[in-house]
Design an enzyme around this catalytic site. Structure first.
Site, short mmCIF file in Angstrom:
data_model
loop_
_atom_site.label_atom_id
_atom_site.label_comp_id
_atom_site.label_asym_id
_atom_site.label_seq_id
_atom_site.Cartn_x
_atom_site.Cartn_y
_atom_site.Cartn_z
N GLU A 94 -37.74 -39.18 14.13
CA GLU A 94 -36.30 -39.03 13.85
C GLU A 94 -35.62 -38.25 14.99
O GLU A 94 -34.56 -38.63 15.48
CB GLU A 94 -36.13 -38.29 12.52
N GLY A 226 14.96 -25.18 1.48
CA GLY A 226 15.99 -26.06 2.02
C GLY A 226 16.53 -26.94 0.91
O GLY A 226 15.96 -27.02 -0.18
N MET A 227 17.63 -27.62 1.17
CA MET A 227 18.25 -28.45 0.16
C MET A 227 17.37 -29.67 -0.14
O MET A 227 16.47 -30.01 0.62
CB MET A 227 19.64 -28.91 0.60
N GLY A 228 17.64 -30.30 -1.26
CA GLY A 228 16.88 -31.48 -1.64
C GLY A 228 16.99 -32.58 -0.61
O GLY A 228 18.08 -32.83 -0.09
N GLY A 229 15.86 -33.25 -0.33
CA GLY A 229 15.88 -34.36 0.61
C GLY A 229 15.84 -33.98 2.06
O GLY A 229 15.95 -34.85 2.94
N GLY A 231 13.28 -32.58 3.66
CA GLY A 231 11.97 -32.77 4.26
C GLY A 231 11.02 -31.61 4.10
O GLY A 231 10.08 -31.47 4.88
#
Length: 963
Positions: A94, A226-229, A231
């Site tokens: 091996e 951070g705000m929604g959407g 990332g």
């Protein structure tokens, strides 16, 4: 751990071409149930794919095909040398095949010496010597094969590896796993996908916040918000994938809120431990057991934990006894905990070390992301450039909106794009709005009202004004605004202006409309001219309307009925800007007595409705109105702060407003028919600004009260005003007095000389204003203090009536003693002055002095005016010489101090000036001194000098001809 913060890199799987990450060669009887068992478990926890042979494979003399494939398909080889390793010919064959695969490639071969001296393996001594002696005695093996085994053993044993005899097994295994992780790299292949556009700048900042690398000697807890959407989750996922291979334990819970609602804190705790310990079927009976298990199993572990979408404090309270900091305390040094939430307050309450605010995409990144979604490439198709720009203006850098909009337009023609753009102005994408709506739905009722007010009316407004209005509305703005900031629904910039993303504004307006979409008279707020016109035209009862603010220009209002205003019993704010000429019809029988803010430009009626009770009014602004008189009777005004009737040309009488004890500002500029303002005007103890500019019919002012704190008094253009009441001397807070172009003003009370707070005095164009000898004889400050404000005023008359011997004293507006200690700006232009008193030369705070258009021949010494930056002497036709100018100027550390046109020396049209060359040299020398300071301090200059002569001074040697 990685050696530097540069460990956050674009990661691809370095083992992507291999079937296995690791192949482990070992003698089963020696280590299968001890060292290698623990090693395989540690590799598994880190997601490292290690080939593990089945005992049944090792049969016969040759290596099984399965093992050959596994060796050839592995990236890293680990060889565990134990005492009896060499006695197994299977292990030796091996190892030989491993060496053949290792030699010509970039693979890695790492020896581990388990309970054996490395020198025995290299020198083939001890147990290894005995093993080879047995092989040579056996007739089954050829000498060539045995020689190969010897050579391979010596070479592999000479490689750098680990000696387990001097360290605890867990510590050695940990080092081995970390080494393999650094070789294999990230187990996730991250393609250049759309949602990573603009991520690199985020990674750079986050790497500093989380202190990635050996410098991190503590557990770092960082929040992403951070705000929604915007990332946040995409950023958290990408960050996790890029750095997770550097940690022993990893956990990413992608929706803590959803998990908590479904399974409670036990569910969150179980998921955290299951991922961190890499045990999918972990049994935890209760939160107490989980708390003990976390402390025991995660103690000193080097872990990366990411908790996404946390929307309540209690979702982080997953351990018993209020041990919110248990993870921070039990995890090992170098661990990182990342919490992702829309609500900053949750992060602050948890005690994060830093908060990273995810910003909107810049224009370039927004365009890149849109092109990837809409065109499946990195550029805009030529026919779509203008449409792309228009569509992106609606998204304002919000990644979610860009992705949804771009994807919906993929493979669509120009006509479809144009239709989408028109539709977008009316109805936003539901998928976008649903994401944004989550944050709104989580607000308390009062905070929802604040959110709606800001979205509909106060976006990009000064925060103090918004606070005042919201306070009037009963919304507790200090706390409410901070809640919205924490939840990333609004921002407050460095200049104290409130900002809200346009899509959030659109969301708010849709929320206001949703209960009665086609019946605006049932809404609580009206902001659109078309909706307002419909309410007015249909003449519907609109008792729900609380706020109307209309600033949009529209021809739809050319004819308007206003009867419906009388039905708005709940109206609290009314703001109507009349941009065009409107033909009004109907009557205004009454106004809401709830009104606090009333702004109506070009108000068409001659008075307010008689039934209107203004006791809640805070602000009444009727610019350019048709008002003749607000009301006839006395009405209480306990809350009024600002009253503006400027340019109301038909106003003939002011009502009694003595009850307006909080009135701060009164503006009657351009009220040309107003002859008197009434005594009640000057009774408010809070009044700081009184503007009577161009009140051309104003004959006199009322006496001022002793408790007034008036700071600004503007009487510019009051052409019929001949005298100023001596009580002006009581205005100890007065900072600005503007008497410009009061052309018939013939006297000033000598009490004016006691206004020690005065900073700006403008007497420009007061051509009939001349001093008597009484003023000229005032020589010291003590005499000034003794002046009786009710005493004789300073009378004035034309110079033609004065004899030659009095000309020295005529037109001398101030004595020679120190006065006006705060005066920074003095304008005496075009006042027919024949002499300037010496007192001007010792006004130490004077910054700007305008003496243009006068008839004096000489000036006093100005050398002591160390703050003077602007001197205007143009059109002084009798001026013969320029006095000494300040040799040193004490400039403030403020660039705004240097206003264009407000700094420099202006001296032209002075025909009697002698020794022009000397004057020019002095002027340019002073100018250079000012310029040098500005360039050194601000790296710029705003300075002008106009002096007599046609030649540049000799010493000014850097001459350039203009084009």
């Amino acid at each position: 751990m990685a050696s530097t913060s540069n460990a956050i890199i674009q990661c691809t799987s370095s083992s992507s071409s291999f079937e296995y990450d690791v192949f482990v060669s070992f003698r089963g009887e020696d280590t299968r149930n001890s060292f290698t068992a623990f090693l395989f478990e540690a590799l598994k926890k880190q997601g490292i794919e290690a080939f593990k042979d089945d005992k049944d494979i090792r049969k016969g003399e040759s290596i099984a095909p399965e093992l050959i494939r596994a060796i050839e398909g592995s990236h890293v080889f680990l060889v565990v040398f134990s005492k009896d390793y060499a006695s197994s010919t299977w292990c030796l064959r091996e190892l030989a095949h491993i060496w053949n695969c290792f030699q010509p490639s970039t693979r890695h071969l790492l020896p581990i010496f388990y309970d054996v001296d490395p020198s025995q393996v290299r020198k083939l001594s001890g147990d290894y010597e005995k093993a080879f002696a047995q092989h040579q005695q056996s007739s089954r093996f050829q000498e060539k094969e045995i020689t190969t085994w010897r050579e391979v053993l010596e070479r592999v044993a000479s490689l750098s590896g680990w000696d387990t005899r001097n360290e605890r097994q867990p510590a050695v295994i940990d080092k081995i796993v970390q080494q393999i992780k650094s070789i294999v790299g990230c187990k996730f292949s991250i393609p250049a996908s759309d949602n990573l556009v603009g991520m690199e700048s985020h990674f750079a900042t986050l790497s500093e916040l989380i202190c990635l690398g050996p410098v991190n000697d503590d557990v770092r807890v960082v929040g992403i918000t951070g705000m929604g959407g915007i990332g946040k989750s995409a950023l958290g996922q990408a960050l996790y994938e890029r750095i997770s291979h550097q940690f022993n334990s990893c956990c990413y819970i992608d929706d803590v809120s959803k998990l908590y609602k479904r399974e409670g804190r036990l569910g969150v705790q179980k998921e955290l431990l299951s991922q961190s310990l890499n045990e999918r079927n972990l049994e935890i009976r209760n939160v107490s057991d989980g708390t003990h298990l976390a402390w025991k199993r995660l103690h000193n572990a080097e872990a990366l934990i990411v908790l996404d979408n946390v929307d309540q404090d209690k979702q982080l309270d997953m351990f018993t006894g209020g041990r919110n900091d248990l993870l921070r305390k039990c995890l090992g040094r170098g661990s990182i905990i990342i919490i992702i939430s829309r609500d900053q307050q949750i992060l602050k309450a948890y005690g994060v070390d830093d908060i990273y605010q995810v910003k909107l995409l810049n224009d370039n990144d927004a365009l890149r992301l849109f092109c990837k979604k809409a065109f499946k490439n990195n550029y805009t198709m030529s026919d779509f450039e203008k449409l792309t720009s228009d569509l992106l203006s609606h998204c304002q850098g919000l990644p979610l909106a860009i992705e949804v909009l771009g994807s919906s337009l993929f493979d669509k023609d120009v006509f479809h794009w144009r239709s989408a753009l028109v539709s977008l102005k009316e109805n936003k994408s539901k998928s976008i709005m649903d994401v944004l709506r989550i944050s709104f739905d989580q607000l308390e009722d009062t905070h929802k009202e604040i959110f709606l007010d800001i979205a509909c009316f106060f976006n990009d407004e000064y925060v103090e004004h918004v606070k005042e209005v919201l306070d009037f509305r009963g919304f507790n703005p200090e706390y409410g605004l901070q809640v919205l900031v924490d939840k990333s629904l609004i921002t407050i910039d460095d200049d104290d202006f409130i900002g809200m993303h346009d899509l959030l504004c659109d969301l708010s307006k849709s929320i206001v409309r949703e209960k009665s979409p086609r019946k605006p008279w049932k809404w609580s707020r009206l902001w659109d001219v078309k909706d307002f016109h419909k309410v007015m035209s249909d003449n519907k009862v609109a008792e729900n309307v609380e706020v109307i603010i209309l600033e949009e220009k529209s021809d739809i209002l050319r004819t308007m009925r206003f009867d419906a205003l009388s039905t708005m019993s709940s109206l609290k704010l009314f703001y109507f800007t009349n941009w065009i000429k409107i033909n009004f019809s109907g009557t205004l029988a009454k106004f809401s007595n709830e009104l606090g803010y009333f702004y109506w430009e070009k108000y068409p009626f001659e008075c307010l409705p008689p039934s209107f009770e203004p006791n809640k009014l805070v602000e009444l602004i009727l610019l350019k109105s048709n008002i003749k008189q607000l009301w006839e009777d006395i009405k209480p005004l306990p809350n009024l702060r600002r009253l503006d009737l400027s340019d109301s040309k038909n106003l003939i009488k002011m009502p009694y407003i003595g009850d307006a004890l909080y009135l701060e500002s009164l503006d009657l500029e351009g009220c040309i028919q107003l002859e008197e303002i009434g005594l009640s005007i000057v009774l408010s103890p809070k009044l700081t600004s009184l503007n009577l500019r161009n009140c051309k019919s104003l004959i006199k002012l009322p006496p001022f009260g002793e408790d007034l704190i008036l700071e600004e008094l503007v009487l510019e253009g009051c052409q019929k005003l001949r005298h100023i009441d001596p009580s002006i001397g009581l205005l100890k807070k007065l900072r600005r007095l503007n008497l410009k172009n009061c052309k018939n003003l013939v006297s000033l009370p000598n009490s004016i000389l006691g206004l020690n707070s005065l900073e700006d005095l403008n007497l420009s164009g007061c051509s009939k204003l001349y001093n008597t000898e009484l003023l000229y004889e005032l020589r010291d400050a003590e005499q000034l203090k003794k002046i009786d404000i009710d005493g004789a005023p300073i009378h004035f008359q034309s110079t033609s009536s004065y004899s030659r011997q009095h000309q020295k004293s005529v037109s001398c507006l101030m004595p020679s003693s120190p006065i006006f200690p705060c005066m920074s700006k003095l304008d005496l232009s075009f006042c027919n002055l024949v002499e300037i008193p010496d007192a001007i030369g010792i006004m130490s705070c004077l910054e700007r002095l305008d003496l243009s258009g006068n008839n004096f021949a000489t000036l006093p010494n100005l050398k002591k005016l160390s703050k003077l930056v602007c001197l205007k002497l143009q059109h002084c036709k009798q001026l013969k010489s320029l006095p000494e100018l300040p040799s040193r100027i004490d400039f403030p550390d403020d660039e705004s101090y240097f206003e264009i046109g407000q700094t420099g020396l202006y001296m032209f049209n002075c025909p009697e000036l002698v020794d022009r060359e000397r004057c020019t040299d002095m002027a340019f020398s002073w100018m250079m001194q000012n310029l040098q300071y500005q360039v050194e301090l601000f790296d710029c200059y705003k300075y002008g000098t106009v002096s007599p002569g046609s030649e540049i001074p000799r010493w000014f040697n850097n001459e350039h001809e203009g084009k």
